[in-house]
Design a protein around this motif. Structure first.
Motif, PDB file in Angstrom:
ATOM      1  N   ALA A  76       0.855  -1.190   0.000  1.00 18.94           N
ATOM      2  CA  ALA A  76       0.000   0.000   0.000  1.00 18.94           C
ATOM      3  C   ALA A  76       0.890   1.238   0.000  1.00 18.94           C
ATOM      4  N   GLU A  77       0.492   2.260  -0.748  1.00 17.38           N
ATOM      5  CA  GLU A  77       1.347   3.430  -0.956  1.00 17.38           C
ATOM      6  C   GLU A  77       0.729   4.676  -0.357  1.00 17.38           C
ATOM      7  N   LEU A  78       1.539   5.702  -0.307  1.00 16.60           N
ATOM      8  CA  LEU A  78       1.111   6.991   0.215  1.00 16.60           C
ATOM      9  C   LEU A  78       0.539   7.815  -0.934  1.00 16.60           C
ATOM     10  N   ALA A  79      -0.701   8.210  -0.785  1.00 17.31           N
ATOM     11  CA  ALA A  79      -1.349   8.983  -1.841  1.00 17.31           C
ATOM     12  C   ALA A  79      -0.639  10.328  -2.029  1.00 17.31           C
ATOM     13  N   PRO A  80      -0.504  10.805  -3.295  1.00 13.26           N
ATOM     14  CA  PRO A  80       0.239  12.056  -3.545  1.00 13.26           C
ATOM     15  C   PRO A  80      -0.368  13.269  -2.854  1.00 13.26           C
ATOM     16  N   ASP A  81      -1.665  13.277  -2.638  1.00 14.28           N
ATOM     17  CA  ASP A  81      -2.309  14.447  -2.044  1.00 14.28           C
ATOM     18  C   ASP A  81      -2.457  14.333  -0.534  1.00 14.28           C
ATOM     19  N   THR A  82      -1.807  13.359   0.086  1.00 18.08           N
ATOM     20  CA  THR A  82      -1.922  13.175   1.528  1.00 18.08           C
ATOM     21  C   THR A  82      -1.240  14.326   2.262  1.00 18.08           C
ATOM     22  N   VAL A  83      -1.941  14.878   3.240  1.00 15.41           N
ATOM     23  CA  VAL A  83      -1.381  15.950   4.075  1.00 15.41           C
ATOM     24  C   VAL A  83      -0.795  15.310   5.326  1.00 15.41           C
ATOM     25  N   LEU A  84       0.495  15.477   5.530  1.00 17.87           N
ATOM     26  CA  LEU A  84       1.154  14.866   6.679  1.00 17.87           C
ATOM     27  C   LEU A  84       0.937  15.712   7.925  1.00 17.87           C
ATOM     28  N   PRO A  85       0.640  15.074   9.056  1.00 11.73           N
ATOM     29  CA  PRO A  85       0.402  15.836  10.288  1.00 11.73           C
ATOM     30  C   PRO A  85       1.701  16.359  10.869  1.00 11.73           C
ATOM     31  N   GLY A  86       1.600  17.488  11.559  1.00 10.78           N
ATOM     32  CA  GLY A  86       2.753  18.057  12.241  1.00 10.78           C
ATOM     33  C   GLY A  86       2.890  17.479  13.636  1.00 10.78           C
ATOM     34  N   PRO A  87       3.966  17.845  14.337  1.00 14.11           N
ATOM     35  CA  PRO A  87       4.171  17.328  15.698  1.00 14.11           C
ATOM     36  C   PRO A  87       3.142  17.899  16.674  1.00 14.11           C
ATOM     37  N   VAL A  88       2.660  17.053  17.553  1.00 16.54           N
ATOM     38  CA  VAL A  88       1.693  17.452  18.581  1.00 16.54           C
ATOM     39  C   VAL A  88       2.234  17.012  19.934  1.00 16.54           C
ATOM     40  N   PRO A  89       2.516  17.967  20.844  1.00 11.30           N
ATOM     41  CA  PRO A  89       2.321  19.418  20.748  1.00 11.30           C
ATOM     42  C   PRO A  89       3.364  20.054  19.825  1.00 11.30           C
ATOM     43  N   ASN A  90       3.015  21.222  19.326  1.00 11.71           N
ATOM     44  CA  ASN A  90       3.873  21.893  18.356  1.00 11.71           C
ATOM     45  C   ASN A  90       4.812  22.876  19.052  1.00 11.71           C
ATOM     46  N   ARG A  91       5.425  22.420  20.151  1.00 14.12           N
ATOM     47  CA  ARG A  91       6.402  23.233  20.884  1.00 14.12           C
ATOM     48  C   ARG A  91       7.629  22.365  21.165  1.00 14.12           C
ATOM     49  N   LEU A  92       8.779  22.832  20.766  1.00 17.84           N
ATOM     50  CA  LEU A  92      10.001  22.063  20.947  1.00 17.84           C
ATOM     51  C   LEU A  92      10.327  21.851  22.413  1.00 17.84           C
ATOM     52  N   SER A  93      10.043  22.845  23.260  1.00 17.07           N
ATOM     53  CA  SER A  93      10.380  22.720  24.684  1.00 17.07           C
ATOM     54  C   SER A  93       9.644  21.553  25.334  1.00 17.07           C
ATOM     55  N   ASP A  94       8.407  21.304  24.922  1.00 10.44           N
ATOM     56  CA  ASP A  94       7.654  20.180  25.484  1.00 10.44           C
ATOM     57  C   ASP A  94       8.301  18.846  25.119  1.00 10.44           C
ATOM     58  N   TRP A  95       8.777  18.748  23.909  1.00 11.24           N
ATOM     59  CA  TRP A  95       9.402  17.500  23.461  1.00 11.24           C
ATOM     60  C   TRP A  95      10.749  17.285  24.148  1.00 11.24           C
ATOM     61  N   THR A  96      11.554  18.334  24.296  1.00  9.38           N
ATOM     62  CA  THR A  96      12.854  18.170  24.942  1.00  9.38           C
ATOM     63  C   THR A  96      12.704  17.837  26.423  1.00  9.38           C
ATOM     64  N   THR A  97      11.708  18.439  27.067  1.00  6.73           N
ATOM     65  CA  THR A  97      11.460  18.104  28.479  1.00  6.73           C
ATOM     66  C   THR A  97      11.060  16.645  28.623  1.00  6.73           C
ATOM     67  N   GLN A  98      10.203  16.189  27.722  1.00  2.00           N
ATOM     68  CA  GLN A  98       9.765  14.798  27.757  1.00  2.00           C
ATOM     69  C   GLN A  98      10.949  13.845  27.545  1.00  2.00           C
ATOM     70  N   SER A  99      11.788  14.151  26.582  1.00  2.73           N
ATOM     71  CA  SER A  99      12.888  13.239  26.264  1.00  2.73           C
ATOM     72  C   SER A  99      13.955  13.216  27.342  1.00  2.73           C
ATOM     73  N   SER A 100      14.102  14.293  28.114  1.00  6.23           N
ATOM     74  CA  SER A 100      15.164  14.347  29.117  1.00  6.23           C
ATOM     75  C   SER A 100      14.956  13.361  30.249  1.00  6.23           C
ATOM     76  N   TYR A 101      13.694  12.911  30.453  1.00  7.21           N
ATOM     77  CA  TYR A 101      13.463  11.927  31.514  1.00  7.21           C
ATOM     78  C   TYR A 101      12.785  10.651  31.027  1.00  7.21           C
TER      79      TYR A 101
END
Length: 440
Positions: free
Chosen positions: A215-240
């Motif tokens: 199965a393939e990825l349709a050309p018109d597929t809209v890819l979702p962005g990161p949720v939450p869309n804040r880098l600080s939230d992701w770095t805090t999560q990864s640190s522990y």
């Protein structure tokens, strides 16, 4: 638990002819040898707990001896004496005070937790390996598809150049240029076929069978962005929550317990000891006139105290060794935290910049198509030459190949972002699988 969840999800999806990512993932869970080896290693490390606990529980031993002693004089070898002995003993030992054994039990608990973390890391690694192998196959197929479309366009341009040369409207240079582009495309198609073969081989290595149509990825597929869309939230999560960080923390705790165990070698141990047994000795009491000597049954119960006094400096050396290893483990923990944050920043940027690149490449694809159409019309009316059309074709299909690769790289960055934060699960496979279609 994950295995059953995946089965339930597959059962709710309508059957399709093409294999999708979820089906490939299910096969990988069952067949991948790397993940299976990790699972076996985890089960082996879990046995450290009952092994350590056994040092605190009573143990019983039984001993028996039967022997015959024959003594002869050196001269003549005719004067001899025979002794026969039979002894048995049943011994029970129950540790009462053993600080080192208690420390070993706590250490075994940390080892078991560390094995769980390693198993979870192997699970996330399998998710990434399956997704990467799957997308590599799709990217190779997209590359071949774009090369074949470009090849067809160049062949059309080559025929036009040959006809124009025959009619005398253009020079032979246009024919040579189109032929050279066609030869390059043929070479590129061969390379792309090899890349596809290698990609399919890598996927087959994981699932132990050749993949069918995917199965393939349709050309018109809209890819979702990161949720939450804040880098600080992701770095805090990864640190522990990053698994490498968790592994490093457990390693430090294991060494701390190892120091306590080493120090406990200076401490006394107390245990209850009970023994019973009987013995017969014909050699001491037998006069040659009677059949046997006396038999006795002895039983003892007591408390055994053991105090180490001097061990040649070995215990102090072991303590110093483990203290240095603890310092090393703490530095490694700090490195793991920094690496987790850096990886999170890298993959977060990969997702956000990847989505921006996709939008830019989609716009470039539209403008490149418009440019190609304009150059073809200009070539037909005589205001553009063949090389202009060939360049426009190359730009369009190269843009399409870059767009395809960027879409898969962005999806992989989103998975790696969650892995670096310690939250990658099979639900992410399900979410991506919903973006796939059976046929373009």
């Amino acid at each position: 638990m994950r295995f059953g969840l995946t089965l339930a999800l597959i059962g709710g999806v309508a059957p399709v002819c093409a294999q999708d990512l979820l089906q490939i993932w299910q096969m990988a869970l069952q067949r991948d040898p790397i993940y299976a080896a990790s699972r076996a290693g985890r089960n082996a490390d879990q046995e450290k707990i009952p092994q350590a606990r056994a040092q605190l529980l009573p143990y019983i031993s039984a001993d028996a001896v039967a022997e015959v002693e024959d003594t002869r004089r050196l001269r003549g070898l005719n004067d001899n004496n025979s002794n026969r002995r039979a002894l048995w003993a049943l011994t029970l030992v129950q540790p009462i005070v053993n600080i080192g054994a208690w420390g070993a039990l706590e250490r075994a608990g940390y080892i078991a937790k560390s094995a769980d973390v390693v198993q979870e890391a192997a699970y996330q690694d399998l998710v990434l390996r399956v997704a990467q192998a799957y997308f590599d196959v799709l990217a190779a197929q997209d590359t071949i598809r774009a090369l074949q479309a470009e090849k067809s366009a160049i062949q059309t341009q080559l025929r036009a150049a040959q006809q124009g040369f025959e009619l005398g409207s253009i020079t032979i240079a246009d024919t040579y240029e189109a032929q050279a582009r066609l030869d390059l495309i043929n070479a590129g198609e061969l390379r792309a076929q090899n890349v596809l073969q290698v990609s399919q081989d890598l996927l087959a290595k994981i699932i132990n069978e050749r993949p069918s149509q995917l199965a393939e990825l349709a050309p018109d597929t809209v890819l979702p962005g990161p949720v939450p869309n804040r880098l600080s939230d992701w770095t805090t999560q990864s640190s522990y929550a990053n698994l490498a960080v968790a592994q490093a923390e457990l390693t430090a705790k294991i060494i701390e317990k190892q120091i306590d165990i080493a120090k406990s070698q200076h401490y006394p141990t107390v245990s209850l000891r009970a023994q019973t047994g009987s013995a017969s000795d014909n050699g001491l009491y037998n006069t040659g006139n009677g059949p046997s000597g006396p038999r006795s049954l002895d039983s003892t119960v007591g408390i055994q105290l053991s105090i180490p006094i001097f061990t040649g400096g070995e215990i102090s050396s072991v303590v110093r060794e483990e203290a240095s290893r603890l310092q090393q483990a703490r530095y490694q923990l700090e490195e793991a935290k920094r690496q987790a944050v850096q990886s999170t920043q890298q993959h977060y940027s990969g997702v956000t910049s990847g989505i921006a690149q996709i939008n830019a490449l989609q716009a470039a694809e539209k403008s490149s198509l418009a440019s190609l159409n304009a150059n073809q019309i200009g070539y037909e009316v005589g205001v553009r030459i063949s090389i202009d059309v060939l360049n426009a074709q190359q730009q369009l299909y190269e843009t399409q190949r870059n767009l395809s690769r960027t879409r898969y790289d962005t999806l992989m960055s989103s998975l790696k972002l969650k892995a670096s934060s310690g939250i990658l699960t099979d639900q992410d496979i399900v979410a991506i699988n919903q973006l796939l279609t059976e046929k373009r």
